[in-house]
Write an enzyme that holds these catalytic residues in place. Structure first.
Site: not given
Length: 808
Positions: A355, A651, A655, A543-544, A549
């Protein structure tokens, strides 16, 4: 009981009274929720039993999906939708004076996951059942989840997540299916004429007790199983009596040490105790799962020599990689197989999904720790490594550096990704670009040795959860426009393309988005006591929290916008509401400082009357599935801005796309495949490409200090943060400053800043043209069918696992 509204009402009242001994007027919303949940679980039990019976009688191949996380969210509404009883129950409850929403919010989000890894696993289970495929999940029943996040004075505070306080209405404890898992002790082999016997002595034995949850397929009778393992002590009356007499404290310490295995998801691994607890967790659920599956298989009187023909184990990232040596241990030590036969079966049973390319997720364990905790498993891994290194020496004589990199054990560490590759028959990435990076860079040596093992399976999301349930307004509009076949076949979304410029459809689409934004605005008011403008652009970054990120990049643009508005109050920009959410790992200091900086900047901007009618910054506490279901349908802009080459897939991007948000993103992960679907006119791409990022990593040539010196806007932002403009004192955010300047801006925040700002300006211009923006949004929905997890699971079933659907 669910066949019509009247029979449901009668059954509900009867069950409510028998369960709680009270009339409906005396019961609480929790009483009513537990009643409805129990009715559903009892109703599906017949199909659950029938599903398992059919799997037994047919002897068909089944897949077992091993994952540390299953981020299920709330199940009440989702289960009713899949059963086809949602409207019947809502209407029946309304006639009884009960609001279904009041019951739904009684259900806590299951504390079984954290981010994309766990949500993907949950989507996959939904798709397996909905496609009538025989597949089950295997994980841990965490008593307190990851943590409940509270933000106090801008700082993240972690509290236990008491999601099991009122029990879990969906689960069934099956103590008779418990298995024993061994830790520590010492192992010796007794040689016999025809082999050997393994003796494992003085080990600590933990009882793994399964709790089964039904996974209900959409509009079919398939009910698969998610089996979650709970760690318990093994106590006889004699043991309890002896410990009670010797030391009550020792008894309590033993009980806690055992139960801690299944208490928290991802215990803090910044210390030795946390690290060893993580390793315990990983072996605990893998061993319990493997033993349980083999026990079930043997009861069918099938030959273990054909185990791989009827069973597939899929390991979701490296956490369950110990399935490789554990399956071999059971086959050799318990079932008497030789090494070659056990290894051949193992390699034809296990498949592995990678992943990430982030080094922190490519787990390694110190040999001493691994060997002490899992002595028999270490012996098997050591022998696997010895045999594999002999192969490598034959293939690459004298290339010791390659052999070191590919070895399962090297430099005093056990490398879990290498173990997973060696012990599996399939290795897949989760987006086309991710798989290419694995093949050409991160796992290049393995790809050259095992080219047929490597393949791509782009991730997906279940459209039933993320559109049908989360966005009923848009779901109804789609069904009225193109029919309901999209629920079974999400490729049907493409029929919406012809409506992208239809004025009537656009207007209804717009009204639904505005209603969703209004709902989120009410939630923000309740949680944050802030009013937000639903006509503003809802720019969402949830998100995390992690450096790659790049929440900091988003924040720097907000600070720059704030500075420009102060300098020029007449600046022509469309109002923006910037919405953040996400948790930082408890031991990840930098990420926790990023949360503090976001909240500090938000406090300044939201209290500045000169600008707070134009921009607002919101940080929503405790991001989770049920909150995502509020946020995602309301978003206009989807922030997917990770450093190119770092996000395996993502993901969240799917969404948001499915709910009509337009992506602002880098050429990273599945963003690239979204771009291929919607075209560059319908999303906003910025920043370095993957090849440029990888080139900088390899050859250098990037200096953030040069940008800091030459770019006055960047310099001003950095100075404001460093000099304490956004806080009471200097230096509070020095960790963030050091990551950007002293540590050479590893994730290229400053390098991509101008490109990002320009993309944001293009978003503002596009949003002013309402018809153009709505067309972009509709085009995104129309092309989102490719990213359904039904497509992903169908690929896994046919290309990796060799599964066939079985109608119940």
């Amino acid at each position: 009981m669910f066949s019509d509204k009247e029979s449901f009402k009668a059954a509900f009242l009867e069950k409510l009274e028998t369960m709680h001994g009270k009339s409906i007027d005396e019961t609480t919303d929790m009483d009513k929720y537990l009643t409805l949940g129990t009715m559903i679980r009892e109703y599906v039990s017949r199909n659950w039993i029938a599903t398992n019976s059919r799997y037994k009688s047919e002897g068909q191949k089944q897949v077992y999906y091993f994952s540390m996380e299953f981020l299920l969210g709330r199940l009440l509404g989702n289960n009713l939708i899949n059963l086809g009883f949602y409207d019947t129950c809502r209407q029946g409850l309304r006639e009884l004076g009960v609001d279904f929403t009041d019951l739904e919010i009684q259900e806590p989000d299951a504390g079984l996951g954290n981010g994309g890894l766990g949500r993907l696993a949950a989507c996959f289970l939904d798709s397996l059942a909905s496609l009538s495929l025989p597949g089950h999940g295997c994980g841990i029943r965490y008593k307190y989840g990851l943590f409940e996040q509270k933000v106090v004075e801008g700082y993240q505070v972690e509290l236990p997540e008491y999601w099991l306080r009122d029990g879990n209405v969906w689960e069934i404890r099956k103590a008779d299916r418990a298995v024993e898992v061994c830790f520590g002790g010492h192992v010796w082999l007794e040689e016999l004429e025809d082999g050997y016997v393994v003796h494992h002595e003085d080990c600590d034995i933990v009882l793994a007790v399964p709790y089964d949850l039904p996974i209900i397929g959409y509009n079919n009778k398939t009910v698969n199983t998610l089996r979650l393992w709970s760690a318990e002590g093994i106590f006889t009356n004699k043991d309890v009596s002896a410990m009670a007499h010797s030391s009550q404290q020792k008894f309590l310490e033993y009980k806690y040490s055992v139960e801690s295995i299944s208490q928290f998801l991802y215990p803090d691994d910044t210390n030795y105790e946390g690290r060893i607890l993580r390793l315990k967790q990983e072996y605990f659920f893998v061993s319990a799962g493997v033993q349980s599956i083999i026990r079930w298989y043997k009861r069918r009187n099938y030959s273990l020599k054909e185990f791989h023909l009827r069973n597939a184990f899929h390991i979701n990232d490296t956490h369950p990689a110990l399935a490789v040596p554990e399956l071999m241990r059971v086959l050799m030590d318990d079932e008497g197989m030789g090494w070659e036969e056990a290894f051949a079966i193992t390699c034809q049973t296990i498949s592995y999904t990678n992943h990430t390319t982030m080094s922190e997720a490519l787990e390694t364990w110190p040999v001493d720790m691994f060997k002490g905790l899992l002595p028999r498993i270490y012996m098997i891994v050591e022998e696997l490594n010895r045999r594999f290194c002999l192969q490598l020496e034959e293939l690459y004589p004298g290339d010791w550096e390659r052999i070191r990199k590919m070895a399962i054990i090297a430099d005093g560490k056990v490398k879990m990704a290498n173990l997973a590759i060696v012990g599996s028959y399939s290795v897949n990435g989760v987006a086309e670009i991710h798989t290419k990076i694995l093949q050409k860079k991160e796992m290049k040596d393995f790809y050259e040795m095992f080219p047929r093992k490597f393949n791509n399976k782009t991730n997906g999301i279940t459209h039933r959860r993320w559109l049908l349930k989360a966005n009923p307004g848009l779901s109804n509009l789609i069904s009225e426009t193109i029919g309901t076949s999209w629920i079974h076949n999400p490729q049907e979304f493409e029929r919406l393309i012809s409506y992208a410029t239809d004025a009537g459809f656009q207007e209804r689409f717009y009204e639904i988005k505005q209603q969703n934004k209004l709902g989120l605005a009410h939630y923000i008011k309740e949680e944050c006591d802030l009013d937000v403008d639903i006509d503003s652009i809802f720019d969402v970054h949830v998100k995390r929290i992690h450096a790659y990120k790049r929440q900091v990049l988003n924040l720097f643009h907000i600070i720059d916008l704030y500075n420009r508005l102060k300098d020029n109050p007449n600046l022509d920009i469309h109002p923006r509401t910037f919405i953040f959410g996400g948790k930082a790992a408890p031991g990840y200091y930098l990420a926790k400082r990023i949360i503090k900086l976001i909240n500090t900047v938000a406090g300044v901007i939201n209290n500045d009357n000169r600008v707070n009618d134009i921009i607002k910054v919101i940080y929503l506490n405790n991001y989770r599935v049920s909150l995502a279901e509020k946020i995602i349908p309301a978003a206009n802009v989807s922030e997917q801005i990770s450093t190119a080459s770092k996000e395996a897939s993502g993901t969240g991007n799917m969404k948001f796309m499915m709910n009509g948000a337009v992506t602002l993103g880098t050429l990273d992960g599945a963003n690239i495949e979204i771009l291929e679907q919607v075209g560059s006119d319908n999303m906003f791409i910025f920043g370095l490409s993957p090849s440029e990022v990888l080139s900088y990593y390899r050859y250098g040539g990037y200096s953030p200090l040069d940008i800091c010196q030459s770019d006055i806007r960047v310099k001003k932002i950095l100075n404001q943060i460093q000099e304490g403009f956004y806080t009471a004192g200097r230096g509070e955010f020095s960790t963030i400053m050091d990551s950007l300047l002293r540590h050479n801006d590893e994730f290229f925040v400053l390098k991509d800043f101008h490109s990002y700002v320009y993309a944001q300006e293009r978003i503002g211009e596009a949003f002013k043209d309402r018809s153009r923006w709505l067309k972009m949004s509709i085009i995104n929905v129309a092309h989102s069918g490719k990213f359904s997890s039904d497509r992903t699971i169908a690929q896994y079933a046919s290309e990796t696992w060799g599964l066939q659907p079985l109608t119940i």
